[in-house]
Design a protein around this motif. Structure first.
Motif, PDB file in Angstrom:
ATOM      1  N   ARG D 191       0.825  -1.212   0.000  1.00 41.23           N
ATOM      2  CA  ARG D 191       0.000   0.000   0.000  1.00 41.23           C
ATOM      3  C   ARG D 191       0.855   1.256   0.000  1.00 41.23           C
ATOM      4  O   ARG D 191       1.709   1.450   0.867  1.00 41.23           O
ATOM      5  N   THR D 192       0.591   2.123  -0.989  1.00 39.91           N
ATOM      6  CA  THR D 192       1.253   3.433  -1.050  1.00 39.91           C
ATOM      7  C   THR D 192       0.287   4.554  -0.655  1.00 39.91           C
ATOM      8  O   THR D 192       0.706   5.660  -0.365  1.00 39.91           O
ATOM      9  N   GLY D 193      -1.013   4.270  -0.754  1.00 39.05           N
ATOM     10  CA  GLY D 193      -2.016   5.308  -0.509  1.00 39.05           C
ATOM     11  C   GLY D 193      -2.345   6.136  -1.746  1.00 39.05           C
ATOM     12  O   GLY D 193      -3.256   6.977  -1.727  1.00 39.05           O
ATOM     13  N   GLN D 194      -1.632   5.898  -2.825  1.00 43.90           N
ATOM     14  CA  GLN D 194      -1.799   6.704  -4.052  1.00 43.90           C
ATOM     15  C   GLN D 194      -3.246   6.703  -4.556  1.00 43.90           C
ATOM     16  O   GLN D 194      -3.718   7.684  -5.131  1.00 43.90           O
ATOM     17  N   ILE D 195      -3.958   5.605  -4.317  1.00 43.16           N
ATOM     18  CA  ILE D 195      -5.318   5.481  -4.867  1.00 43.16           C
ATOM     19  C   ILE D 195      -6.286   6.476  -4.219  1.00 43.16           C
ATOM     20  O   ILE D 195      -7.395   6.692  -4.723  1.00 43.16           O
ATOM     21  N   ASP D 232      -1.501  -0.305  -5.197  1.00 41.50           N
ATOM     22  CA  ASP D 232      -2.627   0.621  -5.358  1.00 41.50           C
ATOM     23  C   ASP D 232      -2.272   1.801  -6.249  1.00 41.50           C
ATOM     24  O   ASP D 232      -2.646   2.936  -5.967  1.00 41.50           O
ATOM     25  N   THR D 233      -1.548   1.505  -7.340  1.00 42.18           N
ATOM     26  CA  THR D 233      -1.192   2.540  -8.309  1.00 42.18           C
ATOM     27  C   THR D 233      -1.527   2.038  -9.707  1.00 42.18           C
ATOM     28  O   THR D 233      -1.839   0.867  -9.889  1.00 42.18           O
ATOM     29  N   ILE D 234      -1.442   2.923 -10.675  1.00 49.94           N
ATOM     30  CA  ILE D 234      -1.779   2.522 -12.042  1.00 49.94           C
ATOM     31  C   ILE D 234      -0.556   2.089 -12.839  1.00 49.94           C
ATOM     32  O   ILE D 234      -0.635   1.225 -13.701  1.00 49.94           O
ATOM     33  N   VAL D 235       0.596   2.674 -12.537  1.00 49.93           N
ATOM     34  CA  VAL D 235       1.805   2.297 -13.283  1.00 49.93           C
ATOM     35  C   VAL D 235       2.495   1.110 -12.631  1.00 49.93           C
ATOM     36  O   VAL D 235       3.230   0.382 -13.271  1.00 49.93           O
ATOM     37  N   HIS D 254      10.212  -8.104 -13.174  1.00 54.32           N
ATOM     38  CA  HIS D 254       9.155  -8.974 -12.656  1.00 54.32           C
ATOM     39  C   HIS D 254       8.651  -9.933 -13.728  1.00 54.32           C
ATOM     40  O   HIS D 254       8.651 -11.152 -13.536  1.00 54.32           O
ATOM     41  N   LEU D 255       8.197  -9.368 -14.826  1.00 53.70           N
ATOM     42  CA  LEU D 255       7.484 -10.197 -15.808  1.00 53.70           C
ATOM     43  C   LEU D 255       8.444 -11.051 -16.635  1.00 53.70           C
ATOM     44  O   LEU D 255       8.226 -12.256 -16.793  1.00 53.70           O
ATOM     45  N   VAL D 256       9.483 -10.433 -17.144  1.00 53.96           N
ATOM     46  CA  VAL D 256      10.368 -11.169 -18.059  1.00 53.96           C
ATOM     47  C   VAL D 256      11.360 -12.037 -17.291  1.00 53.96           C
ATOM     48  O   VAL D 256      11.504 -13.231 -17.572  1.00 53.96           O
ATOM     49  N   GLU D 257      12.052 -11.453 -16.334  1.00 48.08           N
ATOM     50  CA  GLU D 257      13.134 -12.178 -15.661  1.00 48.08           C
ATOM     51  C   GLU D 257      12.625 -13.158 -14.598  1.00 48.08           C
ATOM     52  O   GLU D 257      13.058 -14.301 -14.531  1.00 48.08           O
ATOM     53  N   MET D 258      11.699 -12.689 -13.754  1.00 45.09           N
ATOM     54  CA  MET D 258      11.265 -13.510 -12.622  1.00 45.09           C
ATOM     55  C   MET D 258      10.045 -14.368 -12.957  1.00 45.09           C
ATOM     56  O   MET D 258       9.815 -15.380 -12.319  1.00 45.09           O
ATOM     57  N   GLY D 259       9.257 -13.923 -13.922  1.00 47.45           N
ATOM     58  CA  GLY D 259       7.973 -14.588 -14.106  1.00 47.45           C
ATOM     59  C   GLY D 259       7.048 -14.315 -12.923  1.00 47.45           C
ATOM     60  O   GLY D 259       6.309 -15.185 -12.471  1.00 47.45           O
ATOM     61  N   LEU D 260       7.107 -13.081 -12.426  1.00 48.84           N
ATOM     62  CA  LEU D 260       6.321 -12.670 -11.255  1.00 48.84           C
ATOM     63  C   LEU D 260       5.082 -11.906 -11.713  1.00 48.84           C
ATOM     64  O   LEU D 260       5.187 -10.783 -12.222  1.00 48.84           O
ATOM     65  N   THR D 261       3.936 -12.493 -11.562  1.00 46.51           N
ATOM     66  CA  THR D 261       2.673 -11.858 -11.943  1.00 46.51           C
ATOM     67  C   THR D 261       2.431 -10.640 -11.067  1.00 46.51           C
ATOM     68  O   THR D 261       2.575 -10.711  -9.842  1.00 46.51           O
ATOM     69  N   GLN D 262       2.039  -9.538 -11.683  1.00 45.73           N
ATOM     70  CA  GLN D 262       1.873  -8.294 -10.920  1.00 45.73           C
ATOM     71  C   GLN D 262       0.528  -7.646 -11.215  1.00 45.73           C
ATOM     72  O   GLN D 262      -0.009  -7.757 -12.305  1.00 45.73           O
ATOM     73  N   GLY D 263      -0.004  -6.969 -10.176  1.00 45.87           N
ATOM     74  CA  GLY D 263      -1.343  -6.380 -10.292  1.00 45.87           C
ATOM     75  C   GLY D 263      -1.357  -4.900 -10.000  1.00 45.87           C
ATOM     76  O   GLY D 263      -0.611  -4.416  -9.154  1.00 45.87           O
ATOM     77  N   GLN D 264      -2.270  -4.183 -10.667  1.00 49.00           N
ATOM     78  CA  GLN D 264      -2.378  -2.734 -10.511  1.00 49.00           C
ATOM     79  C   GLN D 264      -3.807  -2.303 -10.173  1.00 49.00           C
ATOM     80  O   GLN D 264      -4.739  -3.060 -10.397  1.00 49.00           O
ATOM     81  N   ASN D 265      -3.918  -1.095  -9.685  1.00 48.93           N
ATOM     82  CA  ASN D 265      -5.219  -0.498  -9.366  1.00 48.93           C
ATOM     83  C   ASN D 265      -5.986  -1.303  -8.323  1.00 48.93           C
ATOM     84  O   ASN D 265      -7.206  -1.415  -8.391  1.00 48.93           O
ATOM     85  N   TRP D 266      -5.255  -1.876  -7.365  1.00 49.93           N
ATOM     86  CA  TRP D 266      -5.918  -2.579  -6.266  1.00 49.93           C
ATOM     87  C   TRP D 266      -6.226  -1.567  -5.162  1.00 49.93           C
ATOM     88  O   TRP D 266      -5.368  -0.810  -4.745  1.00 49.93           O
ATOM     89  N   ASP D 267      -7.437  -1.582  -4.703  1.00 51.66           N
ATOM     90  CA  ASP D 267      -7.850  -0.626  -3.684  1.00 51.66           C
ATOM     91  C   ASP D 267      -7.653  -1.256  -2.304  1.00 51.66           C
ATOM     92  O   ASP D 267      -8.433  -2.110  -1.888  1.00 51.66           O
ATOM     93  N   LEU D 268      -6.627  -0.786  -1.610  1.00 53.74           N
ATOM     94  CA  LEU D 268      -6.254  -1.404  -0.329  1.00 53.74           C
ATOM     95  C   LEU D 268      -6.674  -0.562   0.866  1.00 53.74           C
ATOM     96  O   LEU D 268      -6.311  -0.872   2.004  1.00 53.74           O
ATOM     97  N   GLU D 269      -7.442   0.492   0.633  1.00 53.14           N
ATOM     98  CA  GLU D 269      -7.742   1.441   1.712  1.00 53.14           C
ATOM     99  C   GLU D 269      -8.580   0.821   2.834  1.00 53.14           C
ATOM    100  O   GLU D 269      -8.231   0.930   4.012  1.00 53.14           O
ATOM    101  N   ALA D 270      -9.693   0.180   2.480  1.00 52.77           N
ATOM    102  CA  ALA D 270     -10.559  -0.370   3.532  1.00 52.77           C
ATOM    103  C   ALA D 270      -9.874  -1.516   4.265  1.00 52.77           C
ATOM    104  O   ALA D 270      -9.948  -1.633   5.496  1.00 52.77           O
ATOM    105  N   LEU D 271      -9.177  -2.337   3.513  1.00 50.92           N
ATOM    106  CA  LEU D 271      -8.441  -3.438   4.136  1.00 50.92           C
ATOM    107  C   LEU D 271      -7.389  -2.900   5.101  1.00 50.92           C
ATOM    108  O   LEU D 271      -7.238  -3.400   6.230  1.00 50.92           O
ATOM    109  N   ALA D 272      -6.676  -1.859   4.651  1.00 50.03           N
ATOM    110  CA  ALA D 272      -5.609  -1.309   5.486  1.00 50.03           C
ATOM    111  C   ALA D 272      -6.161  -0.725   6.780  1.00 50.03           C
ATOM    112  O   ALA D 272      -5.555  -0.863   7.853  1.00 50.03           O
TER     113      ALA D 272
END
Lengths: 306, 306, 306, 306
Positions: D191-195, D232-235, D254-272
């Motif tokens: 969580r960055t709070g950016q959202i 919780d960011t778009i980029v 992440h994607l090419v070297e590690m094969g690490l699936t990554q997600g964007q625009n997740w709203d973590l405010e209520a959970l946090a």
């Protein structure tokens, strides 16, 4: 590829004819003088629409992946701007469709082979952004004389046999019947009658097998300096093709070698009936494609004025 | 609604004029004789495209919910049909767009008030299937004489002031400057110059505030038996509107009361420059809308031939 | 409407049960305690996807106008951000699809009759903007215990007969076979085996005729306080319907009367094989719909964890 | 490319780790045992949605060409199947949207460089048909333990500074504050709070400049055997990037070297807020992407169950 193909290709090739940067091919035959002369074909002022309706009941049956019939949905239905139904209300819609789903023109970049586009444009010009070279937006205004070559009628049939490959002699015979001489800059419309199957609801039969243009007609269109050509089928050229090992050669001859813009799904039935009745097979034709930037094809609403 | 509106509405109403079932309104002024006479306006045979390019960089900025600029995507890029790149390869595309996103005609059903469509058609004719009455597919072939009324030029300005409401006197002055008499069945194109803002990249400025038609011009268009009318703005009528409590009255007068088909986002700059140069303000106009069945509007690629 | 329908409707009606403003119906049975208890169904930690793939080869065959299979197109393909292929390149895509085209939940507003939505919400809440009341975005997080009722298996057939109407006794028999007691707040998944036809490429056969829920199963689901229910068919309820003059009564009982969220096109084959093998017919089910604001339905990617 | 990048790339590379044909990368860390253990994080059974609403008011502002916010339109509105409003009526909708427009996962094929996809898959696997390798449909069921690392909170700010590059120390500090040890197979939510800027209607500010992951956090995620990561960011990664001449390096790591699936625009405010209140920073996370075949990304409706 077969020697027959290369022989024709060499004969009809127009690369460089209108300069190294040309993206319009045989449309260059349409000069202001040609357009002015075309107005002489208007005698009574009656107009004929040559397009099929744009709706989800269009001719596409899934043969071309993703080329869907128009799916039109409403954005607003009688929606009051102020909340008061007695004041301005709006209704609005949007559409998703294949650009070649209905009555359309192919852009010259629609077909390629051996990494070649018309006039030798680099294949790298085709990207997810579309056709940087020879896109449909390069066509511009399209008004000229049109000539109907009613091959079905000259052969005395309702419609040509499925799978019939048009010949140069067929085109000559239809021109003679229509008492019309094809001139440089004309757009030639060739009627096979195949679209009757679409009107009858037989979309599969309309699609395949189908009569259409052949490797034999390309030199004829070349020799007559035809500006563009269209017919009343979905594949445009005879399908199945003339040789099993030579897929869609007419597309390659017209689009890649000649730079000849070609149109499909044109409904020529009403126009043909009128031409048969009054014996006049030439007309003013207006057929400007929707100017989709870098489009591989575009819808057109052609009109013949007699 | 304001008395001013009802007074004009009563004066310009055309309901029943072409029969109880008519769905084409003032387009009925375009007879074969009118079309034939229009070819007399072609002198040199030069053509002018009046449409703006169709691309994701179009004029829509989100003011109308869901009316998006064309989003064109590729279905195939240089895709070899047989797997062999030396044989037939295809490139194909599809689009999603608002039907009124670019250069377009409004259908007569686009605007309504007090549950009334043109000619009294029931409001229930508007559903998720579109406009069962007065849809854009009812327009058919649209070829007639066009007349440019260059109001910006006659006023000696690059473009009219934002928010300027056109008057009947403006139209008369422009016709006089153009040495042209508007005839029954003409399509009138009125230039404000506003589209220069779009060309300059100022989409918001292009949208609002904007000069445009007013309640004062409706009777003029009625009296001259104009078949259809278009201009070079996105809202079409003056915006903000003439009275704060009377939203978009010109849409209601034209579409509902008169049955007058109207067009927006027409680019008249190149045509106007040519007309200024040679003094010829009339031309053959071809402007058939794409025949979307039951559409509330449709793209058009208009062409003026001088 | 038939008396049989109204008798069942009266029995299962939940209007007002969770307050006058409730938009979630039987999902209210899912309490935190229910969710916590559901984790007890996870024994080995193996997960099973219950969705069908989203592609243009989906189950839609045009029966529902406009509900198209997903048409996915590429916005960018390996597109270098800086022009240098050795630096960051992106590939991106977009989709157009019916929200109920694949594995989905119906929103409670999807079906109506006599101008009634679940809980008596006004029908005027349905507009071009979607469902202002009972839209799919009102569902929220959906994690609870799932129970598989494998009716095909308990009847000893590969798949139920086309047109077979499920009974309360079928559900009891399947629960007994699975040694599972349906509890308040469970989501019940009923397997008919019909989706085997889709796997075999017979989309028409998959669609119709089809086994499914009936007016006899609604009271059972009501009595057991089932939170939501899904199966492996496209129509969901038996089709053709039980009475020729009573179209889709189960949709009306579930969605309008009970406020029971229902799901279609769920692929239960792999899960059922595993349940048959280990005898465990309950599991943790995660099935949160995509939160389309005011959506009439939404895709879901349900997962069963055993 | 900069030596700093290659040093990190070499350290975190996972090619071949799960076999030459692997298309799922670090998702392989999620074993049945991991899933079973994850249920232990459910204590009260309360669920938290982590997705943003899907609507035309989404976060996309046109920065990525063609990645449009969901445009949902109605196919039917309370449409009576038999014509009788007192019987079954249906309402149905469709959508067009960028697959990465809202809360989503990137597929491993979304980013590439030097003609390389994760695990060395050929770049030719990316075509107009989508990603033949590493498409989002290869992810499958995604249920595991989630851990919230609330970096904004541990730093005592509402939200991180725009342009702040997260460090390994930040992640350690947040884990320590949350009294949670990141385990192999966890999905880490940062969580960055950016959202908050998106919630406030500042879409441009939300987009850029933005805090996010950096080249310093990749080794940390690698060392902890994180299965997937979202924020919780778009980029997703810090933007503008760390070095002007090195665009989007974290995507490549992440994607090419590690094969690490990554997600964007997740709203973590209520959970946090809830985690801050009860001090529990781990939970059961369900986050299965919609299975778009060959998709470069997909919407997801993630839910945290505590």
């Amino acid at each position: 590829m077969r020697a027959e193909f290369h022989q024709v290709a060499e004969k009809v090739n127009n690369w460089g004819r209108w300069g190294a940067d040309d993206e319009r091919g045989t449309l260059n035959f349409i000069t202001p003088d040609v357009v002015k002369a075309a107005t002489g074909s208007v005698r009574s002022g009656r107009s004929f629409a040559l397009s099929i309706p744009l709706s989800s009941d269009g001719p596409q049956i899934g043969m071309i992946p993703g080329r869907i019939n128009p799916l039109k949905t409403m954005l607003a239905i009688n929606d009051p701007m102020t909340g008061n139904i007695d004041e301005f209300c709006t209704s609005d819609d949007s559409v998703v469709m294949g650009l070649q789903a209905g009555t359309h023109w192919d852009s010259l970049a629609h077909a390629t082979y051996s990494n070649r586009i018309y006039n030798g444009a680099p294949i790298a010009s085709l990207t997810t952004r579309g056709a940087a070279k020879c896109g449909i937006d390069k066509v511009g205004p399209l008004v000229t004389r049109g000539v109907l070559l009613d091959v079905a009628r000259v052969k005395g049939v309702e419609r040509l046999d499925p799978g019939y490959a048009l010949t140069a002699e067929d085109l000559d015979a239809a021109a003679e019947m229509g008492k019309v001489t094809v001139r440089s800059g004309d757009i030639v419309l060739v009627r096979t009658g195949q679209i009757q199957l679409l009107h009858a609801g037989d979309k599969t039969g309309y699609t395949f097998p189908s009569p259409g243009f052949s490797m034999k007609t390309a030199p004829w269109l070349h020799a007559h300096e035809v500006a563009a050509v269209a017919n009343d089928t979905i594949v445009f050229e005879v399908f199945p093709c003339e040789y099993e090992d030579l897929p869609l050669p007419v597309h390659l001859l017209h689009l890649v070698e000649m730079g000849l813009t070609q149109g499909q799904n044109w409904d020529l039935e009403a126009l043909a009936a009128d031409c048969a009745a009054d014996g006049q097979y030439d007309f003013l034709l207006t057929a400007t494609p929707e100017p989709f930037v870098a489009g591989l094809g575009a819808p057109v609403a052609p009109v013949a004025v007699k």
